[in-house]
Design a protein around this motif. Sequence first.
Motif, PDB file in Angstrom:
ATOM      1  N   LEU A   1       0.824  -1.208   0.000  1.00 14.27           N
ATOM      2  CA  LEU A   1       0.000   0.000   0.000  1.00 14.27           C
ATOM      3  C   LEU A   1       0.856   1.255   0.000  1.00 14.27           C
ATOM      4  CD1 LEU A   1      -2.763  -1.084   2.549  1.00 14.27           C
ATOM      5  CD2 LEU A   1      -2.838  -1.199   0.063  1.00 14.27           C
ATOM      6  N   MET A   2       1.962   1.238   0.717  1.00 15.78           N
ATOM      7  CA  MET A   2       2.828   2.411   0.746  1.00 15.78           C
ATOM      8  C   MET A   2       3.507   2.629  -0.611  1.00 15.78           C
ATOM      9  SD  MET A   2       2.469   3.899   3.561  1.00 15.78           S
ATOM     10  CE  MET A   2       3.782   5.090   3.339  1.00 15.78           C
ATOM     11  N   ASP A   3       3.663   1.566  -1.388  1.00 10.43           N
ATOM     12  CA  ASP A   3       4.199   1.722  -2.740  1.00 10.43           C
ATOM     13  C   ASP A   3       3.158   2.235  -3.727  1.00 10.43           C
ATOM     14  OD1 ASP A   3       6.662   0.839  -1.892  1.00 10.43           O
ATOM     15  OD2 ASP A   3       6.301  -1.257  -2.455  1.00 10.43           O
ATOM     16  N   GLY A   4       1.926   2.404  -3.262  1.00 12.11           N
ATOM     17  CA  GLY A   4       0.884   2.978  -4.105  1.00 12.11           C
ATOM     18  C   GLY A   4       0.049   1.972  -4.860  1.00 12.11           C
ATOM     19  N   ASP A   5       0.206   0.660  -4.610  1.00 13.09           N
ATOM     20  CA  ASP A   5      -0.569  -0.359  -5.307  1.00 13.09           C
ATOM     21  C   ASP A   5      -1.810  -0.687  -4.463  1.00 13.09           C
ATOM     22  OD1 ASP A   5      -1.558  -2.469  -6.763  1.00 13.09           O
ATOM     23  OD2 ASP A   5       0.412  -3.322  -7.174  1.00 13.09           O
ATOM     24  N   PHE A   6      -2.866   0.116  -4.648  1.00 16.62           N
ATOM     25  CA  PHE A   6      -4.081  -0.071  -3.863  1.00 16.62           C
ATOM     26  C   PHE A   6      -5.050  -1.042  -4.519  1.00 16.62           C
ATOM     27  CE2 PHE A   6      -2.521   3.694  -1.787  1.00 16.62           C
ATOM     28  CZ  PHE A   6      -2.926   3.526  -0.479  1.00 16.62           C
ATOM     29  N   PHE A   7      -4.656  -1.610  -5.655  1.00 16.14           N
ATOM     30  CA  PHE A   7      -5.491  -2.650  -6.250  1.00 16.14           C
ATOM     31  C   PHE A   7      -5.570  -3.858  -5.318  1.00 16.14           C
ATOM     32  CE2 PHE A   7      -6.043  -5.766  -9.998  1.00 16.14           C
ATOM     33  CZ  PHE A   7      -7.409  -5.800  -9.779  1.00 16.14           C
ATOM     34  N   ILE A   8      -4.453  -4.151  -4.656  1.00 13.06           N
ATOM     35  CA  ILE A   8      -4.486  -5.267  -3.708  1.00 13.06           C
ATOM     36  C   ILE A   8      -5.329  -4.908  -2.492  1.00 13.06           C
ATOM     37  CG2 ILE A   8      -2.401  -4.627  -2.397  1.00 13.06           C
ATOM     38  CD1 ILE A   8      -1.760  -7.676  -2.407  1.00 13.06           C
ATOM     39  N   GLY A   9      -5.417  -3.603  -2.178  1.00  7.64           N
ATOM     40  CA  GLY A   9      -6.316  -3.188  -1.106  1.00  7.64           C
ATOM     41  C   GLY A   9      -7.759  -3.466  -1.454  1.00  7.64           C
ATOM     42  N   ALA A  10      -8.136  -3.209  -2.726  1.00  4.40           N
ATOM     43  CA  ALA A  10      -9.493  -3.534  -3.162  1.00  4.40           C
ATOM     44  C   ALA A  10      -9.728  -5.037  -3.123  1.00  4.40           C
ATOM     45  CB  ALA A  10      -9.715  -2.992  -4.565  1.00  4.40           C
ATOM     46  N   SER A  11      -8.689  -5.835  -3.481  1.00  3.46           N
ATOM     47  CA  SER A  11      -8.821  -7.302  -3.414  1.00  3.46           C
ATOM     48  C   SER A  11      -9.018  -7.756  -1.971  1.00  3.46           C
ATOM     49  CB  SER A  11      -7.579  -7.956  -4.006  1.00  3.46           C
ATOM     50  OG  SER A  11      -7.395  -7.570  -5.339  1.00  3.46           O
ATOM     51  N   ILE A  12      -8.306  -7.120  -1.042  1.00  4.25           N
ATOM     52  CA  ILE A  12      -8.468  -7.481   0.384  1.00  4.25           C
ATOM     53  C   ILE A  12      -9.876  -7.152   0.846  1.00  4.25           C
ATOM     54  CG2 ILE A  12      -7.695  -6.884   2.714  1.00  4.25           C
ATOM     55  CD1 ILE A  12      -4.891  -6.490   1.504  1.00  4.25           C
TER      56      ILE A  12
ATOM     57  N   LEU B   1     -12.426  -9.890   2.355  1.00  2.00           N
ATOM     58  CA  LEU B   1     -13.017  -9.758   3.690  1.00  2.00           C
ATOM     59  C   LEU B   1     -14.539  -9.771   3.623  1.00  2.00           C
ATOM     60  CD1 LEU B   1     -10.636  -7.082   5.245  1.00  2.00           C
ATOM     61  CD2 LEU B   1     -10.824  -9.482   5.898  1.00  2.00           C
ATOM     62  N   ALA B   2     -15.107  -9.161   2.578  1.00  4.40           N
ATOM     63  CA  ALA B   2     -16.568  -9.178   2.449  1.00  4.40           C
ATOM     64  C   ALA B   2     -17.073 -10.605   2.258  1.00  4.40           C
ATOM     65  CB  ALA B   2     -16.990  -8.290   1.274  1.00  4.40           C
ATOM     66  N   LYS B   3     -16.420 -11.382   1.415  1.00  2.35           N
ATOM     67  CA  LYS B   3     -16.832 -12.773   1.202  1.00  2.35           C
ATOM     68  C   LYS B   3     -16.713 -13.583   2.490  1.00  2.35           C
ATOM     69  CE  LYS B   3     -15.422 -13.021  -3.670  1.00  2.35           C
ATOM     70  NZ  LYS B   3     -14.513 -13.672  -4.642  1.00  2.35           N
ATOM     71  N   LEU B   4     -15.562 -13.435   3.162  1.00  2.00           N
ATOM     72  CA  LEU B   4     -15.339 -14.222   4.377  1.00  2.00           C
ATOM     73  C   LEU B   4     -16.334 -13.848   5.469  1.00  2.00           C
ATOM     74  CD1 LEU B   4     -11.432 -14.137   4.510  1.00  2.00           C
ATOM     75  CD2 LEU B   4     -12.864 -16.059   3.867  1.00  2.00           C
ATOM     76  N   THR B   5     -16.650 -12.549   5.609  1.00  2.00           N
ATOM     77  CA  THR B   5     -17.576 -12.111   6.652  1.00  2.00           C
ATOM     78  C   THR B   5     -18.982 -12.630   6.379  1.00  2.00           C
ATOM     79  OG1 THR B   5     -16.252 -10.114   6.974  1.00  2.00           O
ATOM     80  CG2 THR B   5     -18.484 -10.082   7.845  1.00  2.00           C
TER      81      THR B   5
ATOM     82  N   PHE C   1     -16.824  -9.933  14.331  1.00  2.00           N
ATOM     83  CA  PHE C   1     -16.079 -10.309  13.119  1.00  2.00           C
ATOM     84  C   PHE C   1     -16.312  -9.277  12.011  1.00  2.00           C
ATOM     85  CE2 PHE C   1     -14.986 -12.636   9.326  1.00  2.00           C
ATOM     86  CZ  PHE C   1     -13.944 -13.465   9.732  1.00  2.00           C
ATOM     87  N   CYS C   2     -17.578  -8.847  11.892  1.00  2.00           N
ATOM     88  CA  CYS C   2     -17.897  -7.870  10.841  1.00  2.00           C
ATOM     89  C   CYS C   2     -17.219  -6.534  11.126  1.00  2.00           C
ATOM     90  CB  CYS C   2     -19.413  -7.699  10.761  1.00  2.00           C
ATOM     91  SG  CYS C   2     -19.964  -6.583   9.460  1.00  2.00           S
ATOM     92  N   ALA C   3     -17.173  -6.136  12.391  1.00  2.00           N
ATOM     93  CA  ALA C   3     -16.539  -4.865  12.746  1.00  2.00           C
ATOM     94  C   ALA C   3     -15.039  -4.895  12.473  1.00  2.00           C
ATOM     95  CB  ALA C   3     -16.813  -4.559  14.221  1.00  2.00           C
ATOM     96  N   GLU C   4     -14.391  -6.028  12.759  1.00  2.00           N
ATOM     97  CA  GLU C   4     -12.959  -6.139  12.475  1.00  2.00           C
ATOM     98  C   GLU C   4     -12.669  -6.028  10.974  1.00  2.00           C
ATOM     99  OE1 GLU C   4     -11.763  -9.818  14.167  1.00  2.00           O
ATOM    100  OE2 GLU C   4     -11.541  -9.029  16.209  1.00  2.00           O
ATOM    101  N   SER C   5     -13.519  -6.669  10.181  1.00  2.00           N
ATOM    102  CA  SER C   5     -13.335  -6.581   8.729  1.00  2.00           C
ATOM    103  C   SER C   5     -13.531  -5.162   8.229  1.00  2.00           C
ATOM    104  CB  SER C   5     -14.316  -7.529   8.026  1.00  2.00           C
ATOM    105  OG  SER C   5     -14.096  -8.869   8.404  1.00  2.00           O
ATOM    106  N   MET C   6     -14.562  -4.491   8.736  1.00  2.00           N
ATOM    107  CA  MET C   6     -14.808  -3.106   8.324  1.00  2.00           C
ATOM    108  C   MET C   6     -13.690  -2.184   8.775  1.00  2.00           C
ATOM    109  SD  MET C   6     -18.931  -2.896   9.024  1.00  2.00           S
ATOM    110  CE  MET C   6     -19.169  -1.326   8.212  1.00  2.00           C
TER     111      MET C   6
ATOM    112  N   ILE D   1     -17.886   0.072  -1.673  1.00  2.00           N
ATOM    113  CA  ILE D   1     -18.937  -0.918  -1.950  1.00  2.00           C
ATOM    114  C   ILE D   1     -18.870  -2.057  -0.952  1.00  2.00           C
ATOM    115  CG2 ILE D   1     -19.635  -2.682  -3.620  1.00  2.00           C
ATOM    116  CD1 ILE D   1     -18.990  -0.681  -5.833  1.00  2.00           C
ATOM    117  N   THR D   2     -17.643  -2.548  -0.657  1.00  2.00           N
ATOM    118  CA  THR D   2     -17.529  -3.659   0.308  1.00  2.00           C
ATOM    119  C   THR D   2     -17.991  -3.215   1.699  1.00  2.00           C
ATOM    120  OG1 THR D   2     -15.206  -3.057   0.665  1.00  2.00           O
ATOM    121  CG2 THR D   2     -15.654  -4.763  -0.966  1.00  2.00           C
ATOM    122  N   LEU D   3     -17.704  -1.968   2.075  1.00  2.00           N
ATOM    123  CA  LEU D   3     -18.208  -1.481   3.360  1.00  2.00           C
ATOM    124  C   LEU D   3     -19.737  -1.445   3.372  1.00  2.00           C
ATOM    125  CD1 LEU D   3     -15.746   1.445   4.231  1.00  2.00           C
ATOM    126  CD2 LEU D   3     -15.978  -0.735   5.422  1.00  2.00           C
TER     127      LEU D   3
END
Length: 963
Positions: A550-561, A565-569, A585-590, A619-621
Amino acid sequence: MAAIEQPCYTLINFRSDTDTPNEMQLKADLERGDEKCKIEALKKVIHMIANGERLPGLLMIIIRFVLPLQNHLIKKLLLIFWEIVPKTTADGKLLQEMILVCDAYRKDLQHPNEFIRGSTLRFLCKLKEPELLEPLMPAIRACLEHRHSYVRRNAVLAIFTIYRNFEFLMPDAPEVIANFLETEQDMSCKRNAFLMLLHADQEKALSYLASCLDQVTTFGDILQLVIVELIYKVCHANPSERSRFIRCIYNLLNSSSPAVRYEAAGTLVTLSSAPTAIKAAASCYIKLIEKESDNNVKLIVLDRLISLKEHPSHERVLQDLVMDILCVLSSPDLEVRKKTLNLAMELVSSRNIEELVFVLKQEITKTHNMNEHDDTGKYRQLLVRTLHTCSIKFPGVAETIIPALIEFLSDSNELAASDVLVFIREVIQKFENLRPLIISQLLSIFRTIKSIRVHRAALWILGEYAQSIRDITAVVDLLKQSFGSLTMVDDEIRLASGDKIDEEKKDNESSGTSVSSLVTSDGTYASQSIFSSSVSSKKNETRPQMRQYLMDGDFFIGASIGTTLAKLTLRYISHSNDTASNNKFCAESMLIIASILHLGKSGLPSKPISNDDIDRLLITLRVLELKTPEITQVFTKHCRAALSVMLNAKNDEEVVSSKVKEKTGVKVHVDDPLTFMQLSNNRGSEFATTENVFELSLSQAVAGNTTSSQDTQNILSASKLNKVTQLTGFSDPVYAEAYVQVNQYDIVLDVLIVNQTGDTLQNCTLELATLGDLKLVEKPQPIVLAPHDFCNIKANVKVASTENGIIFGNIVYDISGATSDRNVVVLNDIHIDIMDYIVPASCTDTEFRQMWAEFEWENKVSVNTSLTDLHEYLQHLIKSTNMKCLTPEKALSGQCGFMAANMYARSIFGEDALANLSIEKSTNNPDSTVTGHIRIRAKSQGMALSLGDKINMTQKQQPKVSS
């Protein structure tokens, strides 16, 4: 013979007034110069005659002042000179000066030096004038008894050539050579003699072979090759002879010469289809591949093995040799390894799949010890794909393959790791019993993955297939550890300000690391972590892995995370009935998703977060907030269904391609009538009118007319008449047309030349030149054309690369009795089509993207067509460029206003060509034409430009609009 012994010096031509200065200087050098000067002058004469110059005044000068010399270099040059110099007059009669040359031939055939004798005999093989050869026959016969093998060997060749061209000069040649063969000891001489008997009198060759059949293995390789050729011809002409010579072929499989073993194995396969014969031939091929160092030889022999496999009865025999075939993997060449693995996968069965997997695992282990270079990475990727195919084809071995392949996820080679994840994704979808094993293996190796792309794909698999509460909790805990503290913005601000102690404390608290208290020399306390000695000051090592991305600026993996998390929750909530646990569990994911959003908008990363990634995280939130049944179905069911559809489409495509490769048998019933297309009238329901195929084919051959029957048109268009190019006009004095035949690296021009005048054309020469990466192999020889006569001249052109080439030239000739300059007829250009060298090919999406990024030459072509349908234009483009569409058919199905597709092809020279099609049409106007552009990328400029020219040319030829 009296005429030969008395030189006719009255034929000497002295210098005339028509001699050019250059010719006068050559005469002076040949008459009065020393040997060195004469050698240089003779070289110039040879060069000028080879280029079409006529130097009749030099013939007697050379006979008088050069021919008597005994210098060996001059002797060699003279042989070349006598080969190319015109030996006949304008009316086709032999020049009188050649009587003196014939006497020189006879003296050289009796020369005490064996080199001069042998060179002269080799030269006589090229003479086409029986008047010159007839006085030399006694001397040629005498050379068969010379003490040196070089002379005897060339004497046999001379007799063979003379007997083949002018049998009347030596009608008893087969008997002479048969007697010579009985007493000869030198292998090269025996080979030449046996070769002559093979072509001149097979009965005598067979009788000699029968007398020494048990001694064949002791012969030299050159003689053994001729024996194999004789056995092949005799057994195919008379199958009853097979039992007589099959044992000899078996013995030659153990010859010391690789060439003999290769030819013997090929002959054995054609003579016998017994399993023992096929196994012996295949084993011989495999040993050849192992021992030969030349990669081209390995590929040729591998092709022979592949052709053996295509026969149904041979495939079962080759299945027992799969492990022997895998020994070829010791070759360092990637293409050899690729062909070997493909062949092994086609032959493997349930009886030997476990042994095959064991060998492939060993090869994977070896790649870890190899030096890292391109071929090593590609070979590793090839092994991964092969094991992938093994597990899909034989599900029973998938459980043993998965642990070995998952180790590749931590490999530095991103291509191999990506292929492993493609394999895992397919296996986990198809084999439900393997899901717990794969999830546990992925969780254990997740921290060691080095590539962000591999991390994203692994997150998708974990989010999609982690089913139990224990697995879901383990994945979320793993993500927490990968981020470290969730107060990422505050931590990064402290790190940037230099407050490293607080950062270490926070890391220790979040990771649960033990801290020991130490007392310093001044009595104060100091805290030290057990990992403090290994903490580096580098930023890449002080941050957890996901946070570094994320610090390198690749936030696509952030969207994947966020999606994971939405699927797992949602899946956790569906499995658990504890409301408090679900809310926690839902609060931790959010919180994790909100922390990623906060970091992206803080401005601390090197690149800002994109709007697409922000929308995805929001959207995931919102999904975790609403948790409606419809949204839950989309995130927990529909993604997996989409993967299943994609895998089924891929399998369908592979099934179709495998059916295309299969050899279709000819299905003809015994009571089917015989149909002669050219002599029958086809009256059927598919013909609107009665057609006479004979008349249609005749009209098409004459004028190229199209027929109403598509099948008939396809058959006739494949004839040679479709490849004839007219080179001159019908009113030219010389008419010429060429049949162009392309055979991989060679282009053969069969040129028909017709003399349409009433004069005899002297030195009629076809002069050709090339443009592009083409090379003329040899210059066509001059010919003499009688009035209204015709002849065929063949020319060979070598091709070195895939680009459009042009062959141009002219026909030059002299008219007998005329004193004017040479006449010239300019020929039309012959354009060599690039499509003769391009074949459709397949590659993965990863390979396509990699080549697209690497190739530096791009050609952008605008679409200009009258077609109004997007799919129809795509099919027209594929047909005209010989490229294969890599985009699945289902992805292109449906009707919309735009289309994008990727295409790929390879040339026979190993050059890759990529194309991306982006087209559209107006949806408001159904009659609007297709617009857009085609981007072509290739490694070479010629490939990119030639493909673009081909597309532009085919766009000018308006295709028919399908009904």
